[in-house]
Structure formats: structure tokens, C-alpha cells
Design a protein around this motif. Structure first.
Motif, mmCIF file in Angstrom:
data_model
loop_
_atom_site.group_PDB
_atom_site.id
_atom_site.type_symbol
_atom_site.label_atom_id
_atom_site.label_comp_id
_atom_site.label_asym_id
_atom_site.label_seq_id
_atom_site.Cartn_x
_atom_site.Cartn_y
_atom_site.Cartn_z
ATOM 1 N N ARG A 223 24.312 48.695 81.258
ATOM 2 C CA ARG A 223 23.679 49.075 80.000
ATOM 3 C C ARG A 223 23.759 47.939 78.990
ATOM 4 O O ARG A 223 22.783 47.637 78.272
ATOM 5 C CB ARG A 223 24.354 50.334 79.454
ATOM 6 C CG ARG A 223 23.750 50.880 78.182
ATOM 7 C CD ARG A 223 24.407 52.208 77.835
ATOM 8 N NE ARG A 223 23.912 52.716 76.563
ATOM 9 C CZ ARG A 223 24.418 52.399 75.370
ATOM 10 N NH1 ARG A 223 25.457 51.564 75.316
ATOM 11 N NH2 ARG A 223 23.907 52.893 74.264
ATOM 12 N N ARG A 224 24.914 47.287 78.909
ATOM 13 C CA ARG A 224 25.092 46.208 77.937
ATOM 14 C C ARG A 224 24.191 45.020 78.261
ATOM 15 O O ARG A 224 23.541 44.446 77.374
ATOM 16 C CB ARG A 224 26.561 45.779 77.917
ATOM 17 C CG ARG A 224 26.880 44.768 76.818
ATOM 18 C CD ARG A 224 28.384 44.618 76.643
ATOM 19 N NE ARG A 224 29.058 44.277 77.882
ATOM 20 C CZ ARG A 224 29.858 45.102 78.553
ATOM 21 N NH1 ARG A 224 30.058 46.340 78.101
ATOM 22 N NH2 ARG A 224 30.442 44.723 79.670
ATOM 23 N N SER B 249 21.386 45.077 80.007
ATOM 24 C CA SER B 249 19.988 45.457 79.790
ATOM 25 C C SER B 249 19.632 45.394 78.314
ATOM 26 O O SER B 249 18.567 44.871 77.928
ATOM 27 C CB SER B 249 19.741 46.865 80.338
ATOM 28 O OG SER B 249 19.985 46.932 81.729
ATOM 29 N N LEU B 250 20.521 45.911 77.439
ATOM 30 C CA LEU B 250 20.256 45.875 76.006
ATOM 31 C C LEU B 250 20.200 44.448 75.478
ATOM 32 O O LEU B 250 19.417 44.133 74.560
ATOM 33 C CB LEU B 250 21.329 46.668 75.258
ATOM 34 C CG LEU B 250 21.241 48.194 75.382
ATOM 35 C CD1 LEU B 250 22.403 48.865 74.659
ATOM 36 C CD2 LEU B 250 19.915 48.704 74.821
ATOM 37 N N THR B 251 21.010 43.560 76.054
ATOM 38 C CA THR B 251 20.990 42.158 75.619
ATOM 39 C C THR B 251 19.640 41.522 75.883
ATOM 40 O O THR B 251 19.050 40.865 75.003
ATOM 41 C CB THR B 251 22.089 41.373 76.345
ATOM 42 O OG1 THR B 251 23.369 41.949 76.041
ATOM 43 C CG2 THR B 251 22.073 39.906 75.909
ATOM 44 N N THR C 134 16.905 43.092 73.675
ATOM 45 C CA THR C 134 16.983 42.586 72.303
ATOM 46 C C THR C 134 16.413 41.185 72.200
ATOM 47 O O THR C 134 15.653 40.868 71.262
ATOM 48 C CB THR C 134 18.436 42.606 71.827
ATOM 49 O OG1 THR C 134 18.962 43.936 71.930
ATOM 50 C CG2 THR C 134 18.539 42.121 70.390
#
Length: 458
Positions: free
Chosen positions: A99-100, A102-104, A107
Motif C-alpha cells: 500500500r505504501r 503504491s501510494l508513493t 503521488t
């Protein structure tokens, strides 16, 4: 590039997107499924809006000259982001780390996509350019930064995914490795596209001109790279399913000989389910297996282990392996039982031989599907490699297991000449079958199973 070079990949990618769309409705969608859908959708949009006729139409509808340029660049960045997110989900690991990561990436590419329209508004592009926007405005303030920003974001995605795929390909196998290899090929083409575009822009900065890299070389690389990337992502997802489908059809076909032997005769009143033509292969295979097991169960009163033993010894005599001979003996017993049932003969009166035959059939089949397929294959001829060379017929002494007399060698030679697992028991062997243990009046062993099986299977 011709206009069809843009629209044909668009149609192909959109069809793949529609084919994968039902997966979203099956409960809670998997993040990997969402990533695949985003990849296919953005790739299709990119090809569609990059086509010159679409560029003209968008510019005319909006009334803004060259508005298609930042639109296509934003879609390309979204495609690069979808590639990164899919790679992250594909590799797996702890949910929080996926999740981290993917969000990076979301963004990062979100910031790039937001910056592109701002740079376009700040710049000035009064002349409409359908194919050479990058190089024509390579020295224009803010438009120069717009072009470099999207190209750098595209190259970063291609480099990172290439490195990850190369590392990962060493640790996996089969369909996943094949998909990663195809991905590396597509990413290499994407890298070549980005560097070709960037090189043409940099050459413009120096005062020279090399627009052919941007207008003639880069677009075909992008088209081929996009399709190759999509194929690489889909191979590990669709390949195992296609392999399973092929395996089911192959097993279904290989069970055909056994089913043709066991299926009810036209005069027998037994319902056989009708399967619609659109039924999947796995369902067809399951129904055929069930019907075969039901028919084998009905055959148990007609089984005779003496037939199996004779066929087993005969198969060993003509050079079959131990496993093939065992399956051949069971196949001969099944064929003899089918013939006895269809001829109206009474079930075997010798309960001992009947029960021994049922036990042998159960032991030879066992659990799973593969042995049932081998039983079906045993109804055909012995493979050529199972036969021993004829010139070694006299190498074994009489009395040893597998020893050959002249009469047996002659009969085996006849079996090889006939090209089947036919066996012809000698008088002594028939006498041994009718041992004192056989009750008076008991039926003689079933007919030569080789001839029955040969007649029915061929």
C-alpha cells in the motif's frame, strides 16, 4: 505511422479491458485486477488520443490549439503509473508495504500529471502541430519544461520496472518468468521511445535538427512497446488459465476411448446427461469422469480376475513394462466384462474371482484422474518402445520369469506384426486358468481381451 497503427491497438486493448471488466463485479475487487484494468484502459486511451485524426477533433471541439498534446502526455504518465502500481502488487509482500509503495508512485505521477496542464497554460503554442509538437516547441518557454517533464517521468517508469523485472525473473519460473521477459522487451522499447524523443529535443536545443527521431522512429516504438507491455502483464494472468483449459480438453479427449467402450448401447435404457455446446471444458471432463466411474461400478458383477491375469502375463510377454502390463490386464478385464454384459451373460458365478477383479480395478485406478486416462490409453496398442528387440528372444533361459519358449516367441512376434497388444494364450496357460480351484460349471475365462478391445477401440 498510419492512422490504423493507432486505432488497431486501441481496439485490441479495449477488447482486453472489456474482457477483464467482469472480474470487478465478483465481490471485492483485487488490487491487482484494478491495476490491470487501469493499465489496459490508459493504454487504449493513449493510442486513441495520440492518433492525428483524434488530435484534430479534440482541438476543434475545445477550440484550444494543441490541447491534445498535454492530454496525451497526461494519459502516458497515467499509463506509467499503472505499470508501477501493477508491478508493486504483482511482486506481493506485506500488505502495508504494498500500500505504501503504491501510494508513493501514485503521488509522484499525480504531481506530474497536475503540472503538465499548468505548464501548457503558461506557455504559448499558436501553431497546431499534429506529429512534431515536441520538437517544434522544444525551445519555447514552459512548453520545453512540459515536454521534458513527461519524457523524464516516462523514462523513470521504464528504467525502474526494467530493473525490478530483471531481478524478479531470476527467482520465478514458468508463466511468470515468460511474462517478465516479455515485459522487459516492452520496457526496452519504451525506453527507446523516450530516449528517441528526448534526443530529438536536445538536438533542437543545440540549434540542429533531428526531428525524424521524434516523428518517424519514436511512434512505432511506442505502439509496439505498449502492446508488448500489455501482453507481458496479461501472460501470467491468462497463461495458467489457458494451460488448464488445454489440459482439460486433452484429458477429455484421452478419456474418449474408455467412454466409447463403456457407454450404454442404444438399446440400454440409461439417461446420459446432455451438455450444451457452450459448457466449459472442465465441466465436460467432470461429467465424463462421473459417467465412466458409474459404468465401471455397474460392471463389477461381470469382472473376472482370471482374464486380467492372462492379459497381464501376455502383455509382459510381448515386452510391456510392469506398469503398462498391469493397466493392460485391467483394460482387458473391463472389455471382457462389457462384452459379457452386452451379450446377456450372467454375472461371474465365481464370487472369489469377481471380487479379486474388483479389487484389482480399484487398486489400479486409485485416486486422481491420471490413472483413469492411462486405463483409456491401455485400450490402444502398446507403444513401440515397450517392445524388446526380437533378436534377443533366446537370451533368457527357460523357467526364469520372462523366459521364452519357441511357441511364445512366435506368438509374440505375431502380436508385434499385428501392431497391437493382442495375446493368444497357449493350451497350457488356458489349462492353468481352469485350475481345481474353479468350481464345476463356472464360466470359462472371458474371451481374449485383446481382440475385444481391438475390435471396439478401432
Amino acid at each position: 505511422m498510419r492512422n490504423s497503427d493507432y486505432y488497431v491497438p486501441t481496439v485490441a486493448l479495449f477488447i482486453a479491458f472489456v474482457a477483464k471488466l467482469p472480474a470487478v463485479r465478483r465481490g471485492r475487487p483485487d488490487p491487482m485486477v484494478r491495476s490491470v484494468l487501469a493499465l489496459l484502459f490508459t493504454a487504449a486511451l493513449c493510442f486513441f488520443f495520440a492518433a492525428p485524426p483524434t488530435i484534430v477533433r479534440v482541438n476543434r471541439i475545445t477550440g484550444v490549439t494543441n490541447l491534445s498534446a498535454p492530454l496525451v502526455y497526461c494519459i502516458m504518465c497515467a499509463f506509467s503509473c499503472a505499470c508501477m502500481v501493477l508491478i508493486v502488487n504483482w511482486r506481493g509482500g506485506p500488505r502495508e508495504r504494498i500500500r505504501r509503495a503504491s501510494l508513493t508512485w501514485i503521488t509522484f505521477y499525480g504531481v506530474v500529471i497536475a503540472a503538465l496542464p499548468v505548464l501548457f497554460v503558461l506557455g504559448d503554442t499558436p501553431v497546431e502541430r499534429l506529429r512534431d509538437f515536441d520538437t517544434y516547441y522544444a525551445t519555447t518557454p514552459f512548453i520545453r519544461e512540459l515536454v521534458v517533464t513527461y519524457l523524464v517521468a516516462h523514462i523513470v517508469s521504464a528504467v525502474v520496472t526494467t530493473v525490478l523485472c530483471l531481478r524478479w525473473a531470476r527467482a520465478v519460473g514458468q508463466w511468470l518468468r515468460l511474462g517478465l521477459i516479455v515485459l522487459v522487451a516492452g520496457l526496452t522499447l519504451n525506453l527507446a521511445f523516450g530516449f528517441a524523443k528526448l534526443t530529438a529535443v536536445v538536438v533542437r536545443w543545440t540549434g540542429s535538427e533531428c526531428d525524424a527521431l521524434s516523428t518517424a522512429v519514436a511512434p512505432p516504438l511506442a505502439a509496439l512497446g505498449g502492446l508488448t507491455l500489455t501482453a507481458g502483464f496479461l501472460l501470467p494472468l491468462l497463461g495458467p488459465r489457458a494451460e488448464g483449459l488445454l489440459r482439460s480438453w486433452r484429458a477429455y479427449g484421452r478419456l474418449g476411448a474408455l467412454w466409447r467402450q463403456l457407454r450404454p448401447a442404444p438399446g440400454e435404457r440409461r439417461e446420459v446427461p446432455r451438455i450444451p455446446w457452450w459448457a466449459p471444458a472442465e465441466l465436460r471432463l467432470t461429467v465424463r469422469e462421473t459417467l465412466i466411474h458409474d459404468e465401471l461400478l455397474r460392471l463389477q458383477p461381470y469382472l473376472d480376475d482370471r482374464v486380467r491375469r492372462l492379459a497381464y502375463e501376455a502383455a509382459l510377454g510381448i515386452g510391456a513394462t510392469e506398469r503398462r502390463a498391469g493397466m493392460t490386464g485391467v483394460a482387458a478385464m473391463v472389455v471382457a466384462a462389457v462384452e459379457a454384459r452386452r451379450s446377456g451373460s450372467c454375472p461371474a458365478s465365481d464370487e472369489e474371482h469377481c471380487q479379486a477383479g474388483a479389487r484389482a480395478l480399484t487398486a489400479e485406478l486409485g485416486p486422481g484422474r491420471e490413472r483413469l486416462v492411462r486405463l483409456s490409453g491401455a485400450l490402444g496398442p502398446l507403444p513401440e518402445q515397450d517392445h524388446r528387440p526380437e533378436d534377443r528372444a533366446g537370451d533368457r533361459p527357460e523357467g526364469r520369469p520372462g523366459g521364452r519358449s519357441k511357441g511364445r516367441s512366435k506368438r509374440r512376434a505375431e502380436g508385434r506384426t499385428q501392431g497391437r497388444w493382442a495375446w493368444r494364450p497357449s493350451a497350457g496357460r488356458a489349462d492353468r486358468a481352469e485350475s481345481p480351484a474353479t468350481p464345476a460349471g463356472a464360466p470359462a475365462p472371458g474371451p481374449a481381451p485383446s481382440q475385444n478391445a481391438e475390435t471396439r477401440t478401432r
